[in-house]
Scaffold this motif. Structure first.
Motif, PDB file in Angstrom:
ATOM      1  N   MET A  39      -4.017  -8.277  77.957  1.00  0.00           N
ATOM      2  CA  MET A  39      -4.801  -7.647  76.880  1.00  0.00           C
ATOM      3  C   MET A  39      -3.876  -6.977  75.865  1.00  0.00           C
ATOM      4  O   MET A  39      -4.062  -7.090  74.653  1.00  0.00           O
ATOM      5  N   GLN A  40      -2.862  -6.283  76.376  1.00  0.00           N
ATOM      6  CA  GLN A  40      -1.900  -5.631  75.464  1.00  0.00           C
ATOM      7  C   GLN A  40      -1.183  -6.652  74.602  1.00  0.00           C
ATOM      8  O   GLN A  40      -1.004  -6.458  73.398  1.00  0.00           O
ATOM      9  N   GLN A  41      -0.810  -7.753  75.237  1.00  0.00           N
ATOM     10  CA  GLN A  41      -0.088  -8.803  74.515  1.00  0.00           C
ATOM     11  C   GLN A  41      -0.958  -9.373  73.386  1.00  0.00           C
ATOM     12  O   GLN A  41      -0.477  -9.569  72.261  1.00  0.00           O
ATOM     13  N   VAL A  42      -2.230  -9.612  73.681  1.00  0.00           N
ATOM     14  CA  VAL A  42      -3.128 -10.195  72.686  1.00  0.00           C
ATOM     15  C   VAL A  42      -3.355  -9.210  71.538  1.00  0.00           C
ATOM     16  O   VAL A  42      -3.292  -9.567  70.359  1.00  0.00           O
ATOM     17  N   ARG A  43      -3.595  -7.960  71.879  1.00  0.00           N
ATOM     18  CA  ARG A  43      -3.844  -6.970  70.823  1.00  0.00           C
ATOM     19  C   ARG A  43      -2.603  -6.766  69.968  1.00  0.00           C
ATOM     20  O   ARG A  43      -2.677  -6.642  68.740  1.00  0.00           O
ATOM     21  N   GLN A  44      -1.435  -6.758  70.613  1.00  0.00           N
ATOM     22  CA  GLN A  44      -0.197  -6.579  69.842  1.00  0.00           C
ATOM     23  C   GLN A  44       0.089  -7.776  68.936  1.00  0.00           C
ATOM     24  O   GLN A  44       0.618  -7.615  67.842  1.00  0.00           O
ATOM     25  N   ALA A  45      -0.297  -8.972  69.393  1.00  0.00           N
ATOM     26  CA  ALA A  45      -0.115 -10.157  68.541  1.00  0.00           C
ATOM     27  C   ALA A  45      -0.961 -10.030  67.280  1.00  0.00           C
ATOM     28  O   ALA A  45      -0.501 -10.329  66.172  1.00  0.00           O
ATOM     29  N   ALA A  46      -2.190  -9.565  67.446  1.00  0.00           N
ATOM     30  CA  ALA A  46      -3.059  -9.382  66.274  1.00  0.00           C
ATOM     31  C   ALA A  46      -2.506  -8.289  65.369  1.00  0.00           C
ATOM     32  O   ALA A  46      -2.480  -8.436  64.139  1.00  0.00           O
TER      33      ALA A  46
END
Ligand code: DHB
Ligand code: MG
Length: 216
Positions: free
Chosen positions: A24-31
């Motif tokens: 989840m952190q990875q996805v949010r940081q990508a955005a």
């Protein structure tokens, strides 16, 4: 003993109640790295969706509008091990990103293409326990038509962006919001506000989150 320092109410809530997985952190940081984090759900909204899914014992969830898959991960975290989530994305670039992030999530199926066509193909899997509408704002009415047919009684219909960047409650023109979209979103909320058909509320999140339990 020194107390942890919190910067504001949201920081406090997040530190106490919201535990993102590393993915989840990875996805949010990508955005966020692409300045698109305004499109993603906020972490505490994700935890709310997960809690709601769990409260109704959801086994089958549909999400319209995957973006990079952040909300899908939260919704799926409220499922039992046998549960399934289908997430629908029309934009091929977003779908490709989401597919990469979601590739090891065996409870999540990413369905690329126009949502109306995808919904029609998913009908045999229904009825569904929860539908989360977070896609093209002009089609919220037609997505709600579908949800009313294919969400079980007692299931949840949840819409994001239901303030429509404040166009729902303001009368003046709002930059980037078409009048047709304003009418559509007003009608969407109006339908879900009918207490003879729904037990419902709208939460004043940054974008507006309408939550309705279908009573029929
Ligand atoms: C936009 C879309 C969303 O779903 C959202 O939550 C915020 C912004 C947008 O298209 O700008
Ligand atoms: Mg949204």
């Amino acid at each position: 003993m020194t107390q942890p320092v919190f910067t504001d109410r949201l920081d406090y809530i997040r530190q106490l109640f919201v535990a993102e997985t590393p993915l989840m952190q990875q996805v949010r940081q990508a955005a966020a790295a692409e300045n698109q984090d305004n499109i993603s759900l906020h972490p505490e909204e994700g935890q709310l969706l997960s809690l709601l899914a769990r409260l109704i014992g959801a086994e089958k969830i549909i999400e319209i509008g995957t973006f990079y898959g952040y909300a899908a991960l939260w919704l799926a975290s409220g499922l039992p091990p046998t549960g399934q989530l289908w997430t629908l994305e029309k934009d091929p670039v977003r779908a490709a990103r989401a597919r990469m992030f979601l590739q090891n999530e065996n409870q999540i199926t990413l369905v690329e293409g126009d949502a109306h066509a995808s919904l029609a193909r998913l009908e045999p899997h229904g009825p569904f326990d929860l539908i989360f509408i977070d896609a093209d704002k002009l089609n919220y009415g037609t997505y709600l038509d579908w949800a009313e047919q294919h969400v079980r009684p007692g299931g949840l219909i949840i819409g994001d962006n239901t303030f429509l960047f404040d166009a729902v409650w303001k009368d003046e023109p709002i930059a980037r919001v078409r009048e047709t979209a304003r009418h559509t979103m007003r009608a969407f909320n109006q339908r879900l506000a009918d207490p003879t058909r729904y037990k419902s509320i709208m939460l004043p999140t940054a974008e507006g989150l309408t939550i309705a339990q279908k009573l029929f």
